[in-house]
Design a protein around this motif. Structure first.
Motif, PDB file in Angstrom:
ATOM      1  N   LEU A  45      -4.293  26.370 -13.791  1.00  0.00           N
ATOM      2  CA  LEU A  45      -3.731  25.592 -12.689  1.00  0.00           C
ATOM      3  C   LEU A  45      -4.630  24.426 -12.301  1.00  0.00           C
ATOM      4  N   LEU A  46      -5.931  24.650 -12.287  1.00  0.00           N
ATOM      5  CA  LEU A  46      -6.867  23.571 -12.003  1.00  0.00           C
ATOM      6  C   LEU A  46      -6.745  22.469 -13.045  1.00  0.00           C
ATOM      7  N   LEU A  47      -6.611  22.858 -14.306  1.00  0.00           N
ATOM      8  CA  LEU A  47      -6.426  21.883 -15.374  1.00  0.00           C
ATOM      9  C   LEU A  47      -5.111  21.128 -15.209  1.00  0.00           C
ATOM     10  N   ALA A  48      -4.048  21.826 -14.848  1.00  0.00           N
ATOM     11  CA  ALA A  48      -2.740  21.191 -14.661  1.00  0.00           C
ATOM     12  C   ALA A  48      -2.789  20.162 -13.527  1.00  0.00           C
ATOM     13  N   TRP A  49      -3.379  20.540 -12.392  1.00  0.00           N
ATOM     14  CA  TRP A  49      -3.468  19.610 -11.268  1.00  0.00           C
ATOM     15  C   TRP A  49      -4.396  18.439 -11.589  1.00  0.00           C
ATOM     16  N   SER A  50      -5.478  18.719 -12.296  1.00  0.00           N
ATOM     17  CA  SER A  50      -6.410  17.647 -12.666  1.00  0.00           C
ATOM     18  C   SER A  50      -5.770  16.653 -13.618  1.00  0.00           C
ATOM     19  N   LEU A  51      -5.045  17.161 -14.617  1.00  0.00           N
ATOM     20  CA  LEU A  51      -4.356  16.265 -15.550  1.00  0.00           C
ATOM     21  C   LEU A  51      -3.280  15.458 -14.828  1.00  0.00           C
ATOM     22  N   SER A  52      -2.592  16.064 -13.895  1.00  0.00           N
ATOM     23  CA  SER A  52      -1.583  15.336 -13.124  1.00  0.00           C
ATOM     24  C   SER A  52      -2.222  14.212 -12.329  1.00  0.00           C
ATOM     25  N   LEU A  53      -3.332  14.512 -11.693  1.00  0.00           N
ATOM     26  CA  LEU A  53      -4.055  13.503 -10.926  1.00  0.00           C
ATOM     27  C   LEU A  53      -4.557  12.385 -11.830  1.00  0.00           C
ATOM     28  N   LEU A  54      -5.106  12.740 -12.971  1.00  0.00           N
ATOM     29  CA  LEU A  54      -5.629  11.755 -13.909  1.00  0.00           C
ATOM     30  C   LEU A  54      -4.525  10.857 -14.464  1.00  0.00           C
ATOM     31  N   LEU A  55      -3.400  11.447 -14.840  1.00  0.00           N
ATOM     32  CA  LEU A  55      -2.320  10.664 -15.430  1.00  0.00           C
ATOM     33  C   LEU A  55      -1.558   9.826 -14.409  1.00  0.00           C
ATOM     34  N   ALA A  56      -1.594  10.210 -13.149  1.00  0.00           N
ATOM     35  CA  ALA A  56      -0.913   9.432 -12.112  1.00  0.00           C
ATOM     36  C   ALA A  56      -1.816   8.379 -11.483  1.00  0.00           C
ATOM     37  N   SER A  57      -3.117   8.473 -11.674  1.00  0.00           N
ATOM     38  CA  SER A  57      -4.053   7.564 -11.012  1.00  0.00           C
ATOM     39  C   SER A  57      -3.903   6.092 -11.414  1.00  0.00           C
ATOM     40  N   PRO A  58      -3.505   5.739 -12.631  1.00  0.00           N
ATOM     41  CA  PRO A  58      -3.311   4.314 -12.911  1.00  0.00           C
ATOM     42  C   PRO A  58      -2.226   3.664 -12.050  1.00  0.00           C
ATOM     43  N   ALA A  95       0.830  -1.211   0.000  1.00  0.00           N
ATOM     44  CA  ALA A  95       0.000   0.000   0.000  1.00  0.00           C
ATOM     45  C   ALA A  95       0.863   1.260   0.000  1.00  0.00           C
ATOM     46  N   LEU A  96       1.901   1.275   0.833  1.00  0.00           N
ATOM     47  CA  LEU A  96       2.792   2.435   0.881  1.00  0.00           C
ATOM     48  C   LEU A  96       3.570   2.578  -0.417  1.00  0.00           C
ATOM     49  N   CYS A  97       3.937   1.452  -1.014  1.00  0.00           N
ATOM     50  CA  CYS A  97       4.640   1.482  -2.295  1.00  0.00           C
ATOM     51  C   CYS A  97       3.767   2.122  -3.371  1.00  0.00           C
ATOM     52  N   LYS A  98       2.501   1.710  -3.421  1.00  0.00           N
ATOM     53  CA  LYS A  98       1.580   2.278  -4.410  1.00  0.00           C
ATOM     54  C   LYS A  98       1.365   3.772  -4.170  1.00  0.00           C
ATOM     55  N   LEU A  99       1.203   4.152  -2.900  1.00  0.00           N
ATOM     56  CA  LEU A  99       0.984   5.557  -2.569  1.00  0.00           C
ATOM     57  C   LEU A  99       2.192   6.410  -2.964  1.00  0.00           C
ATOM     58  N   LEU A 100       3.372   5.956  -2.604  1.00  0.00           N
ATOM     59  CA  LEU A 100       4.566   6.740  -2.911  1.00  0.00           C
ATOM     60  C   LEU A 100       4.865   6.767  -4.407  1.00  0.00           C
ATOM     61  N   CYS A 101       4.598   5.676  -5.106  1.00  0.00           N
ATOM     62  CA  CYS A 101       4.770   5.689  -6.564  1.00  0.00           C
ATOM     63  C   CYS A 101       3.765   6.634  -7.217  1.00  0.00           C
ATOM     64  N   PHE A 102       2.538   6.665  -6.686  1.00  0.00           N
ATOM     65  CA  PHE A 102       1.541   7.617  -7.172  1.00  0.00           C
ATOM     66  C   PHE A 102       2.007   9.055  -6.944  1.00  0.00           C
ATOM     67  N   LEU A 103       2.473   9.353  -5.720  1.00  0.00           N
ATOM     68  CA  LEU A 103       2.932  10.706  -5.407  1.00  0.00           C
ATOM     69  C   LEU A 103       4.137  11.097  -6.263  1.00  0.00           C
ATOM     70  N   LYS A 104       5.007  10.145  -6.507  1.00  0.00           N
ATOM     71  CA  LYS A 104       6.179  10.419  -7.345  1.00  0.00           C
ATOM     72  C   LYS A 104       5.755  10.777  -8.765  1.00  0.00           C
ATOM     73  N   LEU A 105       4.874   9.987  -9.340  1.00  0.00           N
ATOM     74  CA  LEU A 105       4.401  10.256 -10.693  1.00  0.00           C
ATOM     75  C   LEU A 105       3.575  11.535 -10.747  1.00  0.00           C
ATOM     76  N   PHE A 106       2.733  11.752  -9.739  1.00  0.00           N
ATOM     77  CA  PHE A 106       1.926  12.969  -9.666  1.00  0.00           C
ATOM     78  C   PHE A 106       2.820  14.205  -9.609  1.00  0.00           C
ATOM     79  N   ALA A 107       3.863  14.148  -8.799  1.00  0.00           N
ATOM     80  CA  ALA A 107       4.776  15.283  -8.666  1.00  0.00           C
ATOM     81  C   ALA A 107       5.497  15.579  -9.981  1.00  0.00           C
ATOM     82  N   MET A 108       5.895  14.539 -10.682  1.00  0.00           N
ATOM     83  CA  MET A 108       6.588  14.756 -11.956  1.00  0.00           C
ATOM     84  C   MET A 108       5.659  15.370 -13.008  1.00  0.00           C
TER      85      MET A 108
END
Length: 91
Positions: free
Chosen positions: A72-85, A24-37
């Motif tokens: 900015l809302l679009l940028a954060w939304s796209l980041s969330l969408l692209l990192a969610s898989p 679970a922590l691995c998935k969360l941190l990988c998500f945060l890593k991809l989201f941040a990038m």
């Protein structure tokens, strides 16, 4: 996010070579890593578009706040969408 999530995570991963945090922590941190990038790249695009628009239309500063919020809302939304898989992937 890059400074406080991605870089320490990569440093710890390179030092330990093995993950001890559980799935679970691995998935969360990988998500945060991809989201941040993704967020970093999209925010740079938003800044570039804002500066481009400010140079081309210097007297139209009244709409800049609303336009920047939308971008900015679009940028954060796209980041969330692209990192969610990343959350659904099994390691």
């Amino acid at each position: 996010m890059m400074t406080f999530v991605v870089m320490p995570l990569d440093a710890a991963w390179n030092i330990t070579v093995q993950w001890y945090g559980g799935e679970a922590l691995c998935k969360l941190l990988c998500f945060l890593k991809l989201f941040a990038m993704h967020a970093t790249a999209f925010i740079l695009v938003v800044i570039s578009l804002d500066r481009h628009y400010a140079i081309l239309h210097p007297l139209d500063a009244l709409n800049a706040h609303r336009r920047n919020r939308c971008m900015l809302l679009l940028a954060w939304s796209l980041s969330l969408l692209l990192a969610s898989p990343q959350v659904g992937l099994i390691r």
